[in-house]
Scaffold this motif. Structure first.
Motif, short mmCIF file in Angstrom:
data_model
loop_
_atom_site.label_atom_id
_atom_site.label_comp_id
_atom_site.label_asym_id
_atom_site.label_seq_id
_atom_site.Cartn_x
_atom_site.Cartn_y
_atom_site.Cartn_z
N ARG A 165 35.06 35.80 19.88
CA ARG A 165 34.95 34.39 20.25
C ARG A 165 35.07 34.18 21.77
NH1 ARG A 165 39.95 31.03 18.63
NH2 ARG A 165 40.66 32.05 20.57
N ASP A 166 36.10 34.81 22.36
CA ASP A 166 36.37 34.56 23.78
C ASP A 166 35.79 35.65 24.69
OD1 ASP A 166 39.71 33.25 23.10
OD2 ASP A 166 37.73 32.31 23.01
N GLY A 167 35.43 36.82 24.10
CA GLY A 167 34.92 37.91 24.93
C GLY A 167 33.69 37.53 25.74
N PRO A 168 32.67 36.90 25.11
CA PRO A 168 31.48 36.51 25.90
C PRO A 168 31.82 35.57 27.05
CG PRO A 168 30.97 36.47 23.55
CD PRO A 168 32.44 36.69 23.66
N ALA A 169 32.75 34.60 26.79
CA ALA A 169 33.14 33.70 27.88
C ALA A 169 33.85 34.47 28.99
CB ALA A 169 34.04 32.60 27.33
N LEU A 170 34.68 35.46 28.60
CA LEU A 170 35.36 36.28 29.61
C LEU A 170 34.37 37.10 30.42
CD1 LEU A 170 38.14 37.06 30.69
CD2 LEU A 170 38.25 38.86 28.96
N VAL A 171 33.34 37.66 29.72
CA VAL A 171 32.30 38.41 30.43
C VAL A 171 31.56 37.50 31.41
CG1 VAL A 171 30.10 39.60 30.17
CG2 VAL A 171 32.01 40.15 28.65
N ARG A 172 31.23 36.28 30.93
CA ARG A 172 30.53 35.34 31.84
C ARG A 172 31.40 35.00 33.04
NH1 ARG A 172 29.03 32.95 26.92
NH2 ARG A 172 30.65 31.34 27.16
N THR A 173 32.67 34.79 32.80
CA THR A 173 33.58 34.46 33.91
C THR A 173 33.64 35.61 34.90
OG1 THR A 173 34.91 33.05 32.45
CG2 THR A 173 35.92 33.78 34.50
N MET A 174 33.72 36.86 34.40
CA MET A 174 33.75 38.02 35.30
C MET A 174 32.42 38.16 36.07
SD MET A 174 36.79 39.23 35.13
CE MET A 174 37.27 37.49 34.96
N ASN A 175 31.30 37.84 35.39
CA ASN A 175 30.00 37.86 36.09
C ASN A 175 29.98 36.81 37.20
OD1 ASN A 175 28.92 39.92 34.57
ND2 ASN A 175 27.93 38.58 33.09
N GLN A 176 30.49 35.59 36.86
CA GLN A 176 30.53 34.54 37.88
C GLN A 176 31.45 34.94 39.02
OE1 GLN A 176 31.79 31.17 35.59
NE2 GLN A 176 29.80 30.86 34.61
N LEU A 177 32.56 35.59 38.69
CA LEU A 177 33.48 36.05 39.74
C LEU A 177 32.80 37.07 40.64
CD1 LEU A 177 36.33 36.17 40.96
CD2 LEU A 177 36.89 37.94 39.28
N THR A 178 32.07 38.01 40.02
CA THR A 178 31.34 39.01 40.82
C THR A 178 30.35 38.34 41.74
OG1 THR A 178 31.56 40.61 39.02
CG2 THR A 178 29.91 41.08 40.70
N THR A 179 29.60 37.37 41.20
CA THR A 179 28.62 36.64 42.02
C THR A 179 29.31 35.90 43.15
OG1 THR A 179 27.17 36.39 40.10
CG2 THR A 179 26.80 34.92 41.98
N GLN A 180 30.45 35.26 42.86
CA GLN A 180 31.18 34.52 43.89
C GLN A 180 31.67 35.46 44.99
OE1 GLN A 180 31.40 31.32 44.19
NE2 GLN A 180 32.71 31.31 45.99
N ILE A 181 32.18 36.64 44.59
CA ILE A 181 32.64 37.61 45.59
C ILE A 181 31.46 38.08 46.44
CG2 ILE A 181 33.65 39.90 45.88
CD1 ILE A 181 35.32 39.37 43.37
N GLU A 182 30.32 38.30 45.80
CA GLU A 182 29.12 38.71 46.55
C GLU A 182 28.73 37.63 47.56
OE1 GLU A 182 26.90 41.48 43.18
OE2 GLU A 182 26.28 39.42 43.49
N MET A 183 28.78 36.36 47.13
CA MET A 183 28.44 35.26 48.04
C MET A 183 29.43 35.22 49.21
SD MET A 183 27.46 32.34 45.21
CE MET A 183 27.40 31.05 46.47
N HIS A 184 30.73 35.39 48.90
CA HIS A 184 31.73 35.40 49.96
C HIS A 184 31.50 36.56 50.92
CE1 HIS A 184 35.68 36.27 51.80
NE2 HIS A 184 35.82 34.96 51.78
N ALA A 185 31.17 37.75 50.35
CA ALA A 185 30.88 38.91 51.20
C ALA A 185 29.67 38.66 52.07
CB ALA A 185 30.67 40.15 50.33
N THR A 186 28.66 38.00 51.49
CA THR A 186 27.45 37.69 52.27
C THR A 186 27.76 36.75 53.41
OG1 THR A 186 26.06 38.01 50.31
CG2 THR A 186 25.12 36.76 52.14
#
Length: 503
Positions: A165-186
């Motif tokens: 139930r919550d795993g897909p939402a957790l995966v999406r959150t981690m993907n969004q976190l990765t994207t946010q870190i990439e944006m911050h790094a950029t």
């Protein structure tokens, strides 16, 4: 020597300009080093953030394996994987929130500073909330002394249900976190490059001042193009004098070295035919096979009744290499050099779009090494890494040109076979992939060769799915059916060898 005026003021100005140029040049080098260091640090943090998604998927997989375990050994192996994944996930999430050390993929500790910006903090809070609902359900399942829980164990069923139930939402959150870190790094890298550009422009302006002072000191001798060529040959930067038609009138030695040709032979050649444009830089291919990236700064000149453009060539190969390296690291597995999950998804989307237009098939194979954890446990991670690299090399050599072989997990690879392709050809490719495991694998341990086997699941578009996720899930299910099937002999070439192990 050509005559020039020897006034104290011109001498002082020239010395001051050269000194300032050296200071600015050293500043540019220091900023370049800072950019490289920042890119390296950000790449590690991005990879660690991306690992959180993989750990979530590993925990789901471990729960399912624990449910299917029929003996204490299988249950202990599933619990070990579940425990390791949960501990790494918790440690990394805490490090992102408060700062602290994490274990990187090479086994070394890496200290992460706290991610303090508002967007990242919100994503971390969401991830922590989701994880707080999952972790307490996992902890009772971890003790190694417990017997296999069985398919009807209430705690395990509850944990699997919540993870689904919550795993897909957790995966999406981690993907969004990765994207946010990439944006911050950029943004961080962009800021450093803006500072670098400012220092570069100051150095360039100072360089122009030096040229002006040199020209002033030599003004009594500058009567023609030959004298001007003698002057610019003393400049470390590449300089080309180009007429209004784009043909080179003269070039200094530095320009010849940067372009990869003898400076004397550049005269009369079209400037734009010597270099290739690559986004914001010009690229020259040297005779030795190396590539040099150049910034070209335009100016104008009017001397000896000849007018045209001054092309100042500045070597920015380090910046060009850093940019390409960052792109490569973001899309490739660091251990094997294969495409990673991000690049695989991009290519799958392209292949699916083409398949829909052409009404053709696509093949997706998921290759899972059997018993890989035992290799690490018995021989060490260095031997395991050696096997992973050799597997990658063999599989990459077995697929067709235009196919994609990606590493998507610790011991999992995915083969993408874009269309047009028929089932018979896919069967042949599966046979070739299995043959990759027919010979033992070398290790860094003297006289130790490992026999490694793998299970391969195949999915076809559109029969088994029409999206990247459905195709990968179908291939994963097919792989697990093959891995756990007892009827291993007597089907297709890629299902005849389902019962595999290493030894």
């Amino acid at each position: 020597m050509l005559p020039f005026s020897r006034t104290e003021s011109s001498h002082f100005l020239l010395v001051a300009a050269v000194t300032l140029f050296v200071v600015l040049d050293l500043s540019v080098l220091a900023i370049n080093y800072g950019i490289v260091w920042r890119v390296d640090q950000d790449t590690v943090v991005i990879n660690i953030a991306g690992r959180q998604r993989m750990l979530t998927e590993r925990m789901t997989k471990a729960l399912l394996l624990l449910q299917d375990a029929t003996n204490p050994e299988a249950a202990r192996s599933a619990r070990d994987e579940l425990r390791d994944s949960a501990q790494q996930f918790t440690q990394t999430l805490a490090a992102f929130q408060h700062g602290g050390p994490v274990i990187y993929s090479n086994g070394k500790k890496f200290t992460i500073p706290p991610l303090a910006d508002a967007d990242t903090a919100e994503m971390l809070a969401t991830g922590q909330r989701l994880w707080a609902g999952i972790e307490p359900l996992i902890q009772p399942l971890l003790p190694a002394t417990l017997p296999p829980p069985g398919k009807n164990d209430a705690d395990l069923i509850t944990a699997i249900a919540v993870m689904r139930r919550d795993g897909p939402a957790l995966v999406r959150t981690m993907n969004q976190l990765t994207t946010q870190i990439e944006m911050h790094a950029t943004r961080s890298t962009r800021y450093l490059r803006a500072v670098h550009t400012g220092a570069f422009l100051l150095a360039l302006a100072n360089f122009v001042v030096i040229l002006t002072l040199l020209r002033r000191r030599y003004r009594e001798a500058l009567r023609g193009l030959e004298v001007l060529r003698d002057l610019i040959d003393q400049i470390g930067a590449g300089v080309c004098l180009v007429d209004d038609q784009g043909r080179i009138l003269a070039a200094n030695k530095a320009a010849g070295a940067l372009i990869g040709r003898d400076a004397a032979r550049l005269q009369g050649m079209l400037f734009e035919r010597l270099l290739e444009r690559d986004e914001d830089v010009w690229v020259s291919h040297l005779p030795d096979g190396n590539v040099r990236a150049l910034d070209v700064v335009h100016g104008s000149f009017n001397a000896a009744q000849i007018s045209g453009t001054v092309m100042t060539l500045l070597d920015v190969s380090s910046r060009y290499t850093e940019r390409n390296l960052l792109r490569h690291l973001a899309n490739h597995d660091q251990l094997t050099g294969l495409p990673n999950r991000r690049l695989l998804y991009d290519r799958m989307l392209q292949a699916l779009a083409h398949a829909r237009r052409s009404h053709s098939k696509i093949g997706v194979a998921l290759i899972d090494i059997n018993g890989f954890k035992s290799i690490n446990d018995q021989y060490g991670h260095a031997a395991g890494d050696a096997v992973l690299c050799q597997v990658a090399q063999r599989l990459a050599a077995a697929v067709r040109e235009g196919d994609t072989l990606a590493r998507v997990g610790g011991d999992e690879y995915v083969g993408l076979f874009p269309g047009p392709i028929e089932t018979a050809e896919l069967d042949h490719l599966m046979q070739r992939l299995h043959e990759c495991f027919s010979q033992p694998f070398e290790t860094d341990i003297a006289q130790v060769k490992l026999t490694v086997r793998a299970s391969i699941g195949l999915a076809e578009y559109p029969r088994d799915g029409e999206t990247t996720d459905t195709l990968l899930r179908a291939a994963d299910k097919a792989m697990y059916r093959i891995k756990h099937s007892e009827a291993a002999e007597g089907a297709t070439p890629f299902s005849r060898r389902r019962e595999k192990g290493w030894g």
